[in-house]
Scaffold this motif. Structure first.
Motif, short mmCIF file in Angstrom:
data_model
loop_
_atom_site.label_atom_id
_atom_site.label_comp_id
_atom_site.label_asym_id
_atom_site.label_seq_id
_atom_site.Cartn_x
_atom_site.Cartn_y
_atom_site.Cartn_z
N GLY A 190 64.08 -20.45 123.58
CA GLY A 190 64.64 -21.07 122.56
C GLY A 190 64.69 -20.59 121.13
N TRP A 191 65.46 -21.16 120.33
CA TRP A 191 65.42 -20.47 119.02
C TRP A 191 64.97 -21.35 117.80
N ASP A 192 64.44 -20.70 116.90
CA ASP A 192 63.82 -21.30 115.71
C ASP A 192 65.12 -20.98 114.74
N VAL A 193 65.38 -22.28 114.03
CA VAL A 193 66.65 -22.00 113.16
C VAL A 193 65.82 -22.35 111.58
N ILE A 194 65.71 -21.27 110.99
CA ILE A 194 65.00 -21.28 109.81
C ILE A 194 66.05 -21.60 108.53
N GLU A 195 65.56 -22.68 107.92
CA GLU A 195 66.64 -22.95 106.63
C GLU A 195 66.41 -22.02 105.65
N GLY A 196 67.18 -21.34 105.17
CA GLY A 196 67.41 -20.52 103.94
C GLY A 196 67.15 -20.92 102.57
N GLN A 197 66.83 -20.18 101.59
CA GLN A 197 66.64 -20.62 100.26
C GLN A 197 67.05 -19.59 99.26
N GLY A 198 67.86 -20.15 98.33
CA GLY A 198 68.12 -19.14 97.25
C GLY A 198 69.28 -18.53 97.81
N SER A 199 69.37 -17.14 96.95
CA SER A 199 70.09 -16.00 97.38
C SER A 199 69.58 -14.89 96.71
#
Lengths: 343, 343
Positions: free
Chosen positions: B213-222
């Motif tokens: 399976g996959w962990d989909v990690i929420e990004g932040q900023g840039s």
């Protein structure tokens, strides 16, 4: 935060020179603010300062006892607390950069109140730090960056400040770590700042400057260190540096704390720092490489400087051994070196 | 999740849709727990939920007022405090993810005590976060990155999780911001983590995973936002992603909060993210671009996707409008996509 000087430097009963590196750093770079050292009978170490008790230090003008020791865990041990209580009673403020805060030890808080003294926890960031903006600001700023943690960024920064002043150029050291804060009396404990405010804390530390002097900002970590690269990046953007000096230890076998992971190539690391720095300082330039050659003999140190300097086409020197003149020559050679700000 | 539902979502007198992204995100992704919205007469925004006062919301079953507004700096304004006091009096708990904690505002703390309600601060990090190491760990991890703040990283991440599950692939959303945490019930409030622990907090959030399976990690900023790039860098290294999805808003005139500073080019931003990500994930690859085309008509949105997709040679889609199938096709096309870890 401004910590009253002069200092009495604490050694206690430390046996390992590595345990007193903060006291030693202050003695090395601010001998003018150190009236003496406090050590117990069984302490084998000395900073070659007059040994004093607390009352004697107060009589000699000392205002603050600096607990410049780093015991395992950064804890306030019982012996340290007892000594600090005696120092407060004698009329000294206490300063420390341990993980465990002075103000959280009830006996110290109570004694400080009773004797009208102040506890200076240098690892506590200010509460009014703004979010960074990257807006162009006036002034000459130099940032020391590195291939790794603990490769001499503070030493290099302080050497550059001394060198600039010796040439009649106004210069100020801007500390970002606990030892640097104790050396200079103020600064930002960047590793304890909340993530969103990293670049803002540096914009606050080194605000717009309208003379021709330099703010020399102490770097932290490395863009290539997987534990701390984000800290280095926030510092780089907040510093908005006109100039970078890359710091490196050629004898280091792997990144600090990460066995098996080698240090980046100096040229690659420099290119990445320049690229990232351009976001807030489009005309940033590298002006030198500072090597920590303390583990090398004189010949090896000279050869390392020549090899690396040639590879990146920059002055390369060990500030402690060889000074920073070649780097300062490069820094000051061009007429206009500050960040350009539209009128 | 210990925050009682259902929620009343707060809009206040906000005028900028970006300021209410937390309330909007909860309405979009957890409509099942939202009974209504609270907004003042002069608020031009709506979530298309029934507009309710506090007493009315309590009568409709609401348990918690979510202060889902996000101004830069995360401060509690006077108007917000007044509204929260009225909500507590009416019988609602308060939840917020502002930097300034509800519990630290004496009037709110006192009113909560008086009315027997609870203040939920979701932006308080755990106290046991380790320093990151970058040591290779097993598992499939995807990180959403962006050209700016608030360009749809959370929406994209949640859409990817839904899409993977719809294809029978196990997937989990790993929240890194206040909205994500309120939507999913757990996560790391990364922007409130102390600087030294950023990458470590993400290693803890998405640890080694041994299924397919996959962990989909929420990004932040840039990486190109001068206020927050350090946060993005720490997240990138901690995530150790096998795959990146770049998020972008083609209609944004300037970086959020920084008038006059344009967004980076998508291709340039993607290249910089891949380069930085390689430090902890040498085989990382980009699998798509997610556009937020909410300010564009259908034709313009399609054209924007075609143009940007062609420029970077990747699937490009607005997840909200067009779904994420093309990006998932690319993500799942190769047999081996996880980070490779030596046995």
């Amino acid at each position: 935060m401004t910590i009253p000087t002069p200092y009495l430097l604490y050694l206690g009963d430390s046996a390992d020179p590595a345990d007193v590196k903060t006291s030693r750093g202050i003695a090395a770079f601010r001998p003018d603010v150190c009236v003496g050292e406090f050590r117990h009978e069984d302490c084998a170490l000395t900073l070659n300062l007059p040994r004093m008790g607390f009352e004697q230090a107060v009589a000699a003008g000392a205002k603050t006892l600096v607990l410049g020791v780093a015991n395992a865990g950064g804890k306030l041990g019982e012996a340290l607390i007892e000594d600090a209580l005696a120092a407060l009673k004698a009329g000294l403020d206490i300063a420390a950069g341990l993980h465990q805060r002075l103000a959280n030890e009830p006996r110290l808080a109570e004694a400080a109140l009773k004797h009208g003294r102040t506890l200076h926890d240098v690892r506590v960031p200010a509460s009014d730090i703004p979010v960074g903006t990257g807006f162009p600001r006036a002034g000459n700023r130099l940032l020391t960056v590195g291939t790794d943690c603990s490769v001499g960024k503070m030493y290099t920064s302080l050497s550059l400040v001394d060198g600039l002043r010796a040439r009649g150029v106004s210069a100020d050291f801007r500390a970002t770590g606990q030892t640097g804060i104790l050396v200079s009396g103020n600064g930002v404990p960047l590793d304890a700042v909340v993530a969103d405010f990293m670049s803002g804390s540096i914009e606050q530390l080194a605000p717009a400057r309208n003379d021709d002097g330099w703010d020399v900002i102490e770097g932290q970590g490395s863009l290539f260190h997987p534990s701390f690269a984000g800290v280095s990046m926030g510092l780089l953007h907040g510093a908005q540096p006109a100039a970078l000096v890359m710091c490196h230890d050629p004898s280091r076998a792997h990144l600090r704390g990460i066995p098996g992971r080698s240090l980046p190539d100096v040229a690659e690391c420099l290119a990445a720092n320049l690229e990232a720095a351009r976001l807030t300082s489009p005309n940033v330039r590298a002006v030198g490489v500072a090597l920590n050659t303390s583990a090398m003999d004189e010949d090896s140190a000279r050869r390392a400087c020549e090899t690396i300097g040639a590879a990146v086409q920059l002055p390369c020197s060990d500030p402690y051994r060889m000074g920073v003149d070649s780097i300062l020559d490069r820094l000051l050679e061009s007429g206009k070196s500050s960040v350009e700000v539209a009128a």
